[in-house]
Design an enzyme around this catalytic site. Sequence first.
Site, PDB file in Angstrom:
ATOM      1  N   LEU A  21       0.803  -1.235   0.000  1.00  0.00           N
ATOM      2  CA  LEU A  21       0.000   0.000   0.000  1.00  0.00           C
ATOM      3  C   LEU A  21       0.832   1.280   0.000  1.00  0.00           C
ATOM      4  O   LEU A  21       0.274   2.353  -0.182  1.00  0.00           O
ATOM      5  CB  LEU A  21      -0.899   0.020   1.251  1.00  0.00           C
ATOM      6  CG  LEU A  21      -1.870  -1.154   1.396  1.00  0.00           C
ATOM      7  CD1 LEU A  21      -2.577  -1.074   2.744  1.00  0.00           C
ATOM      8  CD2 LEU A  21      -2.890  -1.132   0.273  1.00  0.00           C
ATOM      9  N   PHE A  23       3.449   3.419  -1.583  1.00  0.00           N
ATOM     10  CA  PHE A  23       4.347   3.887  -2.639  1.00  0.00           C
ATOM     11  C   PHE A  23       5.437   4.756  -1.995  1.00  0.00           C
ATOM     12  O   PHE A  23       5.111   5.671  -1.222  1.00  0.00           O
ATOM     13  CB  PHE A  23       3.544   4.685  -3.670  1.00  0.00           C
ATOM     14  CG  PHE A  23       4.361   5.271  -4.770  1.00  0.00           C
ATOM     15  CD1 PHE A  23       5.077   4.440  -5.635  1.00  0.00           C
ATOM     16  CD2 PHE A  23       4.436   6.651  -4.947  1.00  0.00           C
ATOM     17  CE1 PHE A  23       5.848   4.980  -6.650  1.00  0.00           C
ATOM     18  CE2 PHE A  23       5.212   7.200  -5.965  1.00  0.00           C
ATOM     19  CZ  PHE A  23       5.913   6.360  -6.815  1.00  0.00           C
ATOM     20  N   ARG A 138      -3.566   4.831   5.806  1.00  0.00           N
ATOM     21  CA  ARG A 138      -3.105   5.400   7.064  1.00  0.00           C
ATOM     22  C   ARG A 138      -3.971   6.595   7.490  1.00  0.00           C
ATOM     23  O   ARG A 138      -4.066   6.914   8.671  1.00  0.00           O
ATOM     24  CB  ARG A 138      -1.623   5.785   6.956  1.00  0.00           C
ATOM     25  CG  ARG A 138      -0.739   4.579   6.570  1.00  0.00           C
ATOM     26  CD  ARG A 138       0.524   4.480   7.350  1.00  0.00           C
ATOM     27  NE  ARG A 138       0.295   4.363   8.777  1.00  0.00           N
ATOM     28  CZ  ARG A 138       1.256   4.308   9.691  1.00  0.00           C
ATOM     29  NH1 ARG A 138       2.510   4.358   9.311  1.00  0.00           N
ATOM     30  NH2 ARG A 138       0.988   4.210  10.973  1.00  0.00           N
ATOM     31  N   GLU A 174       3.189  13.144   9.668  1.00  0.00           N
ATOM     32  CA  GLU A 174       3.457  11.725   9.934  1.00  0.00           C
ATOM     33  C   GLU A 174       3.926  11.496  11.367  1.00  0.00           C
ATOM     34  O   GLU A 174       4.461  10.444  11.698  1.00  0.00           O
ATOM     35  CB  GLU A 174       4.480  11.204   8.923  1.00  0.00           C
ATOM     36  CG  GLU A 174       4.039  11.353   7.472  1.00  0.00           C
ATOM     37  CD  GLU A 174       3.123  10.228   6.965  1.00  0.00           C
ATOM     38  OE1 GLU A 174       3.376   9.071   7.298  1.00  0.00           O
ATOM     39  OE2 GLU A 174       2.164  10.532   6.222  1.00  0.00           O
ATOM     40  N   HIS A 250      10.355   8.376   5.720  1.00  0.00           N
ATOM     41  CA  HIS A 250      10.272   9.150   6.960  1.00  0.00           C
ATOM     42  C   HIS A 250      11.702   9.447   7.395  1.00  0.00           C
ATOM     43  O   HIS A 250      12.613   8.653   7.133  1.00  0.00           O
ATOM     44  CB  HIS A 250       9.617   8.337   8.100  1.00  0.00           C
ATOM     45  CG  HIS A 250       8.156   8.096   7.939  1.00  0.00           C
ATOM     46  ND1 HIS A 250       7.578   6.861   8.147  1.00  0.00           N
ATOM     47  CD2 HIS A 250       7.147   8.933   7.634  1.00  0.00           C
ATOM     48  CE1 HIS A 250       6.273   6.953   7.961  1.00  0.00           C
ATOM     49  NE2 HIS A 250       5.983   8.186   7.647  1.00  0.00           N
ATOM     50  N   CYS A 368       9.905   2.335  14.338  1.00  0.00           N
ATOM     51  CA  CYS A 368       8.533   2.613  13.857  1.00  0.00           C
ATOM     52  C   CYS A 368       7.509   2.090  14.837  1.00  0.00           C
ATOM     53  O   CYS A 368       6.381   2.582  14.890  1.00  0.00           O
ATOM     54  CB  CYS A 368       8.265   1.907  12.536  1.00  0.00           C
ATOM     55  SG  CYS A 368       9.341   2.375  11.209  1.00  0.00           S
TER      56      CYS A 368
HETATM   57  O1  SUG Z   1       3.485   4.091   6.544  1.00  0.00           O
HETATM   58  N1  SUG Z   1       3.940   0.653   6.002  1.00  0.00           N
HETATM   59  C1  SUG Z   1       4.117   1.811   6.864  1.00  0.00           C
HETATM   60  C2  SUG Z   1       5.429   1.708   7.572  1.00  0.00           C
HETATM   61  C3  SUG Z   1       5.572   2.823   8.593  1.00  0.00           C
HETATM   62  C4  SUG Z   1       6.947   2.903   9.152  1.00  0.00           C
HETATM   63  N2  SUG Z   1       7.015   3.924  10.117  1.00  0.00           N
HETATM   64  C5  SUG Z   1       8.095   4.706  10.366  1.00  0.00           C
HETATM   65  N3  SUG Z   1       9.116   4.762   9.571  1.00  0.00           N
HETATM   66  N4  SUG Z   1       8.058   5.445  11.406  1.00  0.00           N
HETATM   67  C6  SUG Z   1       4.028   3.095   6.033  1.00  0.00           C
HETATM   68  O2  SUG Z   1       4.514   3.087   4.889  1.00  0.00           O
HETATM   69  C7  SUG Z   1       2.675  -0.803   4.519  1.00  0.00           C
HETATM   70  C8  SUG Z   1       1.337  -1.506   4.529  1.00  0.00           C
HETATM   71  C9  SUG Z   1       1.195  -2.470   3.386  1.00  0.00           C
HETATM   72  O3  SUG Z   1       1.800  -2.299   2.344  1.00  0.00           O
HETATM   73  O4  SUG Z   1       0.441  -3.455   3.543  1.00  0.00           O
HETATM   74  C10 SUG Z   1       2.738   0.381   5.480  1.00  0.00           C
HETATM   75  O5  SUG Z   1       1.745   1.035   5.702  1.00  0.00           O
END
Ligand code: SUG
Length: 445
Positions: A21, A23, A138, A174, A250, A368
């Site tokens: 999900l 990109f 999100r 974020e 991030h 994370c």
């Molecule tokens: O927002 N992955 C999250 C990972 C968040 C990592 N957080 C930090 N770096 N603080 C994101 O990209 C993937 C979900 C999916 O592909 O099924 C996802 O939402």
Amino acid sequence: MQHFEVNFDGLVGPTHNYAGLSFGNVASLSNAKSSSSPKSAAKQGLAKMKALQEMGMVQGVLAPQERPDIYALRRLGFQGSNEQVLRKAAAEAPAIFRACCSASSMWTANAATVSPSADTMSGRVHFTPANLTNKFHRSLEPQTTGRILQAMFANSRYFEHHQHLPDNEHFGDEGAANHTRFCNDYGNAGVELFVYGRYAFDSSKPAPQQYPARQTYEASAAIARLHGLSDENVVFMQQNPAVIDQGVFHNDVIAVGNQNVMFYHEQAFLNEQQGFAELEAKLGQPMHFIKVPTSAVSVEDAVKTYLFNTQLITLKPGHMIIIAPTECEEHPGVKAYLESLIAGNTPIKDVRFFDVKQSMRNGGGPACLRLRVALNDQELAAVNPHVILTDALFSRLNQWVDKHYRDELSIDDLIDPSLLDESRTALDELTQILHLGSVYPFQQD
Ligand code: SUG
């Protein structure tokens, strides 16, 4: 008065899956559609929490969200019984359906931005849930996040909660993933560093070309205003657009800080020298800037191993350790770098590796998975005590996972309508375990 940094880790939800999900997040896209294990994901997270608690840290738990998000699907026009809504959405709009099933609230570094009371004008701890507008899956999180945080930090004498920023990419926020607090000691006023990816209202400024910059300057500035921070204790820095285009979605994928230490990659920031000089001047004491050169670790390897998505925690004054994912241990170059780091003359004295692979496959490392909240002892005493990890809560949560979570979940299993009931049954029990009250929409119907 005593002061603590408390880490509130996200409990992985029962629908944990890989839907591709995000990109701009390399791991999310490359693991799309593999099957997942919600049970082992939740247990890996719990094991990390327990290890930190055993190291003497105060460790908290943040509840996951209700998924599939039936309310979002109804809002998008799918009608009928819950089962009909799920079936129609899965058949007619599978990508939207999968987004509404994501367990992404597990990455609590994106849950909110938190400013400790020592930094704020009101002398209270401030919380603003992140709106997470850049990714649809999100963007479904902030309201429930706000309710959960209010149920955990429920005393208005010590805690102040704000609504998330307007739901628009101009104010894309974020949360703590792009916010780091530096201080001498957790109880002293610190300097809060806000890192943004682009300017929303000025397209002439540098911005990434390929992947999105999820955090805007305007969002960071709004959070600093809301939290009552003064110019003397805030620094804004821009992320290097070139690293966003290499998968650094991030800032916490390329830098981590704690107290007077900044551990970062040499390509992380634009105008690094100017920003760091301001940071050090505002902190009023020398900092340790530990720069990792590209010649030691490339940006690609940093993204692959999450060398910087590590927790940097203080076990005793002047003694910090790194909590790293096992991917760092498995990569010879990164492992060698970490060995040389802990042998050197910095406050970072040790490294411990944790298997959080279920989360890593979606681009979520140890950092994370946690939201940092610096608290004094009175504030800690005002936190809902049922969300603080103890031996008893650890075993209770493991039993709860064993009872409700599936060992394996394929992307096609998401269309099974019984997953909604399983998730609701689990979360209803969890709100009782954690004494959260009715924080979920299904509990308010
Ligand atoms: O927002 N992955 C999250 C990972 C968040 C990592 N957080 C930090 N770096 N603080 C994101 O990209 C993937 C979900 C999916 O592909 O099924 C996802 O939402």
